[in-house]
Scaffold this active site. Structure first.
Site, PDB file in Angstrom:
ATOM      1  N   ALA A 236     -82.738  11.762  80.072  1.00 27.80           N
ATOM      2  CA  ALA A 236     -83.667  10.749  79.579  1.00 27.80           C
ATOM      3  C   ALA A 236     -82.878   9.529  79.137  1.00 27.80           C
ATOM      4  CB  ALA A 236     -84.480  11.307  78.417  1.00 27.80           C
ATOM      5  N   THR A 283     -80.390  13.947  76.542  1.00 31.76           N
ATOM      6  CA  THR A 283     -80.385  12.520  76.239  1.00 31.76           C
ATOM      7  C   THR A 283     -79.238  11.834  76.976  1.00 31.76           C
ATOM      8  OG1 THR A 283     -78.828  12.537  74.368  1.00 31.76           O
ATOM      9  CG2 THR A 283     -81.138  13.042  73.877  1.00 31.76           C
ATOM     10  N   ASP A 284     -79.359  10.527  77.130  1.00 30.33           N
ATOM     11  CA  ASP A 284     -78.194   9.725  77.472  1.00 30.33           C
ATOM     12  C   ASP A 284     -77.339   9.630  76.214  1.00 30.33           C
ATOM     13  OD1 ASP A 284     -76.432   8.100  78.851  1.00 30.33           O
ATOM     14  OD2 ASP A 284     -77.948   6.690  79.531  1.00 30.33           O
ATOM     15  N   ALA A 285     -76.160   9.019  76.325  1.00 26.07           N
ATOM     16  CA  ALA A 285     -75.221   8.962  75.205  1.00 26.07           C
ATOM     17  C   ALA A 285     -75.864   8.319  73.977  1.00 26.07           C
ATOM     18  CB  ALA A 285     -73.972   8.194  75.617  1.00 26.07           C
TER      19      ALA A 285
END
Length: 593
Positions: A236, A283-285
């Site tokens: 995401a 999640t993305d970073a």
């Protein structure tokens, strides 16, 4: 809640029992640890052991290193972890996304320029065969974004184009290629879709502003195609999608709309509900401003899991973030049901990889497998094929320029143009090393063919040399460093403007001209001399040099790419096979003149 027997896990009775028994045997602290992907900051054995024994992490993504170093890191991690780890890599453009000595095949736009879906399959197969040989098991790929906005600074070359059908076919082919490696899985990104905004979620909010109907016919089609094909995970992005958020929550206020990583409307409503995705979401970073600006970090961590995400990337401070996630569980932000669902997906993915069947010492292949795989001759041959078929002659208004021959253009001047840097420095060069300068490498290759080649030095570069040597800077070089046109023209037979701009991960990806008066780095002289403008990375150079009459996109400056470029320049127009997949004219009227 989680169908472990269905798409994408397809677990048998034994694997399902392993998931259930493993969860039943975990402490609360171990359960919370499984929610975290760590970004490894060290390969020290004690640090690696600490991350799995103290924080019980579920997965890791690491910093670049050689195949041998990464393999040893992965061996230590797997042999000391109570539960096998998901070990991810960014194999977007080749095995070099798993280790520094892996085979670089080409970014997605270069693959798309070949017009051949076979090379998207080979990108997935080869990249992740090399990754698997050093113990990785999950690709943070395929990048499934569609480039609708050429000014988007994140996507750059990380897209298979702006044609929905082509993006569908090539992302699916990449995934199928990755899946040809037993147990290897994919995490497509960046849901709900990048490529619309001109902003970078690393440093600002980012929005996918499509209507629901527009989204369904584009990004929705790409993700549905991957999900139907067995995609195991989705990353995401910190990207808002207001239309679908409001569809699933009509009463929501604009100021309460969140990026996908914090949005139950997008994760549970759109992704799991409408698209039917049963796999793992991560999640993305989490250091990116697109999420850190939304709420306090201590609240943001558990809020991602509560919204429907299963794994969190990455720790900021390990103690602090772990305690925030644990507190979120204890105070009810993360319910028992939500934690149980996330754990089932995480462990079902590990079982789908077959990790539960292997002894700890067998989770990383023997060194001999790595040595026979990483950077092997067969993989390098495919890289050469991709360069040969991908290089694109985008614009060719002066039909007499090609082919280049020493008897026609003996004296060639290369003008090297770099991009504007992020914060005044080049992070990529610092992390990966600057390597051979593309202009110098091209010079060497042309000289080997009999040309006499020089590299232009701008007035600003001369001033910087003076300053570095402790000399008085001659400001007149900037303000009055003009050269008579006759002298400039008589000094060379042809000019190659080599624009080497690194796209992605910065607010701006545009040429960095010094604007010196009368200087040669900006090709104002296209009617004075034959000029060939070449974009080696960012494919949208024409927006800033619309006067270019011959423009070529190579998509990278790898050794095999510049070899192919020189051969094509010396053969002529008919040697260029690449097809522009992204509108390199940027939708601008004057770039086509």
């Amino acid at each position: 809640m989680v169908d472990m027997r269905g798409n994408p896990f397809y677990l048998d009775e034994e694997a399902c029992r392993w998931v259930e028994d493993t969860i039943a045997g975990m402490s609360v602290e171990e359960k919370i640890g499984q929610l975290f992907f760590n970004m490894g900051s060290s390969r020290d054995p004690e640090y690696l052991k600490m991350t799995v024994q103290k924080y019980h992490i579920g997965g890791i993504r690491y910093n670049p290193a050689s195949a041998r170093e990464v393999r040893e890191q992965n061996r230590i991690l797997q042999e000391n972890s109570k539960i096998p780890l998901i070990i991810a890599c960014n194999t977007e453009a080749g095995g070099n996304g798993a280790c520094s000595d892996g085979t670089m095949l080409g970014q997605q736009t270069k693959i798309a320029a070949t017009g051949d879906v076979h090379y998207a399959y080979e990108l997935g197969r080869i990249s992740n065969k090399e990754a698997a040989s050093i113990g990785c098991n999950l690709a943070f790929s395929p990048v499934s974004d569609i480039l609708y906005n050429w000014e988007n600074p994140v996507i750059g070359l990380r897209t298979y184009g702006n044609d929905v059908e082509q993006v569908c076919q090539m992302t699916r082919a990449y995934m199928d290629g990755a899946h040809s490696n037993p147990g290897f899985c994919c995490a497509a990104k960046h849901f709900p879709g990048d490529g619309r905004d001109f902003r970078d979620q690393h440093v600002a909010n980012s929005i996918n502003d499509m209507t629901c109907e527009e989204w369904d016919a584009s990004y929705g089609k790409v993700y549905q195609n991957l999900i139907d094909g067995g995609l195991e995970a989705i990353m995401a992005g910190h990207i808002m999608q207001p239309a679908y958020t409001k569809r699933y929550n009509p009463a929501i206020r604009d100021e309460d709309i969140q990026p996908a990583t914090l949005s139950p409307e997008l994760i549970n409503g759109l992704l799991r509900g409408k698209l039917g995705f049963n796999g793992m979401v991560l999640t993305d970073a989490s250091h990116m401003v697109g999420i850190t600006c939304r709420m306090k970090r201590q609240d943001m961590l558990p809020a991602t899991i509560a919204a429907g995400v299963d794994m969190f990337l990455f720790f900021n401070d390990m103690d602090e973030d772990y305690e925030s996630m644990l507190a979120g569980y204890k105070n009810g932000v993360i319910t028992d049901a939500r934690l149980d669902e996330a754990l089932h997906r995480i462990l079902a993915l590990k079982a789908h990889m077959g990790l539960h069947k292997k002894e700890k010492t067998a989770l990383v292949p023997p060194e001999a497998v790595m040595e026979a795989t990483v950077g092997c001759a067969a993989h390098k041959q495919i890289a050469r094929e991709i360069s040969d078929k991908g290089i694109t002659l985008v614009k060719y208004k002066d039909a007499e320029v090609l082919p280049l021959r020493p008897e026609r253009y003996k004296r060639i001047m290369i003008v090297s143009v770099e991009g504007l840097s992020a914060g005044g420095f080049n992070l990529g060069a610092m992390v990966h090393g600057s390597g051979t300068n593309p202009a110098q490498l091209l010079r060497e290759k042309l000289e080997a063919k009999g040309f006499a080649v020089s590299i232009y030095e701008s007035p600003l570069a001369k001033m910087q040399k003076q300053a570095a040597a402790g000399e008085k800077v001659d400001v007149n070089l900037y303000f009055a460093g003009k050269t008579p046109i006759r002298e400039f023209v008589e000094g060379q037979d042809l000019i190659i403007t080599l624009v080497n701009i690194a796209g992605g991960f910065q607010p701006v990806a545009r040429p960095g001209f010094s604007m010196s008066k009368g200087g040669g780095e900006i090709p104002w002289y296209v009617h004075e001399l034959p000029v060939i403008v070449i974009g080696t990375q960012q494919p949208f150079v024409l927006a800033d040099i619309p006067q270019a009459r011959t423009y070529i996109n190579t998509y990278d400056a790898a050794d095999q790419t510049l070899d192919a470029l020189v051969e094509k320049l010396m053969t002529g127009q008919e040697a260029f096979q690449g097809i522009d997949p992204v509108d390199a004219f940027c939708g601008l009227w004057d770039t086509r003149l």
